[in-house]
Motif scaffolding. Structure first.
Motif, PDB file in Angstrom:
ATOM      1  N   TYR A  12       6.577  11.266   8.200  1.00 50.03           N
ATOM      2  CA  TYR A  12       6.856  11.608   6.808  1.00 50.03           C
ATOM      3  C   TYR A  12       8.340  11.910   6.598  1.00 50.03           C
ATOM      4  N   ASN A  15      10.005   8.745   6.247  1.00 52.44           N
ATOM      5  CA  ASN A  15       9.520   7.806   5.216  1.00 52.44           C
ATOM      6  C   ASN A  15       8.977   8.494   3.964  1.00 52.44           C
ATOM      7  N   ARG A  17       8.260   9.265   0.131  1.00 50.22           N
ATOM      8  CA  ARG A  17       8.389   8.512  -1.118  1.00 50.22           C
ATOM      9  C   ARG A  17       9.422   9.179  -2.022  1.00 50.22           C
ATOM     10  N   ASN A 132      -6.367  10.269  -1.639  1.00 48.39           N
ATOM     11  CA  ASN A 132      -5.643   9.759  -0.474  1.00 48.39           C
ATOM     12  C   ASN A 132      -5.959  10.568   0.774  1.00 48.39           C
ATOM     13  N   ASP A 174       1.046  10.853   1.217  1.00 48.20           N
ATOM     14  CA  ASP A 174       1.880   9.656   1.340  1.00 48.20           C
ATOM     15  C   ASP A 174       1.301   8.669   2.341  1.00 48.20           C
ATOM     16  N   ALA A 177      -1.328   6.885   0.495  1.00 49.42           N
ATOM     17  CA  ALA A 177      -0.828   6.072  -0.617  1.00 49.42           C
ATOM     18  C   ALA A 177      -0.078   4.828  -0.152  1.00 49.42           C
ATOM     19  N   THR A 178       0.514   4.873   1.050  1.00 52.30           N
ATOM     20  CA  THR A 178       1.383   3.762   1.472  1.00 52.30           C
ATOM     21  C   THR A 178       0.911   3.026   2.711  1.00 52.30           C
ATOM     22  N   VAL A 179       0.089   3.650   3.539  1.00 52.21           N
ATOM     23  CA  VAL A 179      -0.326   3.016   4.806  1.00 52.21           C
ATOM     24  C   VAL A 179      -1.847   2.927   4.918  1.00 52.21           C
ATOM     25  N   LEU A 181      -4.410   2.453   3.208  1.00 56.94           N
ATOM     26  CA  LEU A 181      -4.799   1.968   1.882  1.00 56.94           C
ATOM     27  C   LEU A 181      -6.314   1.762   1.785  1.00 56.94           C
TER      28      LEU A 181
END
Length: 344
Positions: A12, A15, A17, A132, A174, A177-179, A181
Motif C-alpha cells: 500500500y 501503491n 490511490r 472491497n 485499495d 479496488a485495484t487488485v 477485483l
C-alpha cells in the motif's frame, strides 16, 4: 498474520490511490466522501465530492441550508436518502463525535461509514468493512458468504498493533479496488497471494449475493405550460425531491381525466433501483393549470428543483420527443432553436 499485515502495508505504501480525500483530516470532509462512496463508484464520486463541498464547505454551512438546496447539490449522485441523512445529521450535532459508538448513532451512518470516519479522522482502532474488504478477506481466508458480524470481528482482529488504523483500512480497500477485483482478479500482482487460501478458485469467494429484482410498469405524465413543467414533491424513496406525476400504468386513464388532458405517448425509459427494474411510459400534454388537479403554481422550471435520475430520464425523453415535433416547452427553448409551446 504478521506476514499478511507486513506484505499488505508495504504494498500500500508503494501503491496508494490518489484520491482527493486521501490525507484529509477534516472529519466532515471525510464523512462526505465516505457517505458518497456508500453507493457510488469512486471515479463517479469525485466530481460530486468537489461540488458538494464547494456548496457546503463545513458542517455549519450544511446545517444552515434547506433540504431542497442540499438535494439539489446532490443531484445526479443518486440514492438521495444519503443526502437527507447528512442534512439531518447536521441538525443534530455541531461537531462530529470522535468515537465509533457515538458516530453509529447518527442518521445514515452504518457500521462501515462510522468505522471509516472514526479510524481515518480520529485514529480509533476500529475496522471498516466495505464490499472491497469483504471480498479480500473472504478470498484470503476462503470464506463463502460470511456473516457481516463474523467479517467485522475478523477484520478487527487483523488491525496491526502500532500502525495507523486508517491506513490499514485504506490498504485493504485499495487491494480490493485495484487488485482483488470481483471478476478477473489480478492474483499475479497481489502482495498477499502466497497467503491467500482462495487463490486457486477466487471466483468462489465470497459467493454471490442473490437479489430478487421485480419489474414494474409505470407511466409518467409530463405536463407543461407557459411557466414550465408541472412538478410535484415526491414521497417514499424519493422523499424531498421533485418530479412529474408517476404512477402504475393502469392508473393512466384516471390521472389523465383529473388533469383534463389528452396526452401523447413520447416513448419509454428504463431505470433500475436496488430491488426494482422500472419500465416507464412517458406521456406528454400541454396544460394550462385547469381541471380537477389544478395547481398552476407547480408549473416551474425543472432546472430549479432537485430531481432524481429517473425524472431526469423522463424529462429528457419528453424533451427529445417534443423537439422532434418542433415544440420545446422547457425554459430557454429559443436558445435551442426550437419554438416554445404557446397555449391556446
Amino acid at each position: 498474520m504478521e506476514k499478511f499485515q507486513e506484505a499488505l502495508l508495504a504494498w500500500y505504501r508503494e501503491n496508494p490511490r490518489s484520491l482527493p480525500w486521501r490525507g484529509e483530516k477534516d472529519p466532515y470532509r471525510i464523512l462526505v466522501a465516505e457517505v458518497l462512496l456508500q453507493q457510488t463508484r469512486t471515479a463517479q464520486a469525485i466530481p460530486y465530492y468537489h461540488r458538494f463541498l464547494a456548496r457546503f464547505p463545513t458542517l455549519k454551512a450544511l446545517r444552515e441550508a434547506s433540504l431542497e438546496e442540499v438535494l439539489k447539490a446532490w443531484q445526479g449522485a443518486g440514492y438521495y436518502r444519503r443526502a437527507l441523512h447528512l442534512h439531518l445529521l447536521a441538525q443534530e450535532v455541531e461537531a462530529l463525535p470522535r468515537s465509533y459508538a457515538e458516530l453509529l448513532k447518527l442518521p445514515g451512518l452504518g457500521p462501515y461509514t462510522a468505522a471509516a470516519v472514526a479510524s481515518l479522522a480520529f485514529g480509533e482502532r476500529v475496522a471498516a468493512v466495505d464490499g472491497n474488504v469483504r471480498r479480500v478477506l473472504s478470498r484470503v481466508f476462503a470464506l463463502e458468504n460470511p456473516a457481516p458480524r463474523m467479517l467485522r470481528n475478523l477484520a478487527q482482529g487483523l488491525l496491526p498493533q502500532g500502525e495507523a488504523p486508517g491506513e490499514w483500512n485504506q490498504a485493504l480497500m485499495d487491494l480490493g479496488a485495484t487488485v482483488c477485483l470481483p471478476r478477473r482478479p489480478l492474483c499475479s500482482e497481489c502482495p498477499v497471494a502466497p497467503l491467500c487460501q482462495g487463490r486457486v478458485d477466487p471466483g468462489r469467494y465470497p459467493g454471490a449475493r442473490r437479489r430478487k429484482v421485480r419489474e414494474e410498469a409505470l407511466a409518467a405524465l409530463v405536463l407543461w405550460g407557459r411557466e414550465g413543467v408541472y412538478l410535484e414533491r415526491l414521497e417514499g424513496r424519493f422523499a424531498g425531491l421533485y418530479g412529474v406525476p408517476l404512477f402504475p400504468q393502469e392508473e393512466l386513464p384516471r390521472r389523465v381525466r383529473s388533469f383534463g388532458v389528452d396526452p401523447r405517448f413520447a416513448g419509454e425509459v428504463h431505470h433500475t433501483l436496488t430491488h426494482r427494474r422500472l419500465r416507464v411510459g412517458v406521456y406528454v400534454a400541454p396544460w394550462d393549470g385547469e381541471g380537477a388537479a389544478s395547481r398552476r403554481e407547480q408549473l416551474v422550471d425543472p432546472g430549479e428543483k432537485p430531481l432524481p435520475k429517473l425524472m431526469e430520464k423522463v424529462l429528457r425523453q419528453a424533451q427529445a420527443f417534443l423537439a422532434h415535433e418542433g415544440i420545446l416547452p422547457f425554459p430557454h427553448a429559443k436558445a435551442h432553436g426550437v419554438k416554445p409551446f404557446e397555449p391556446g
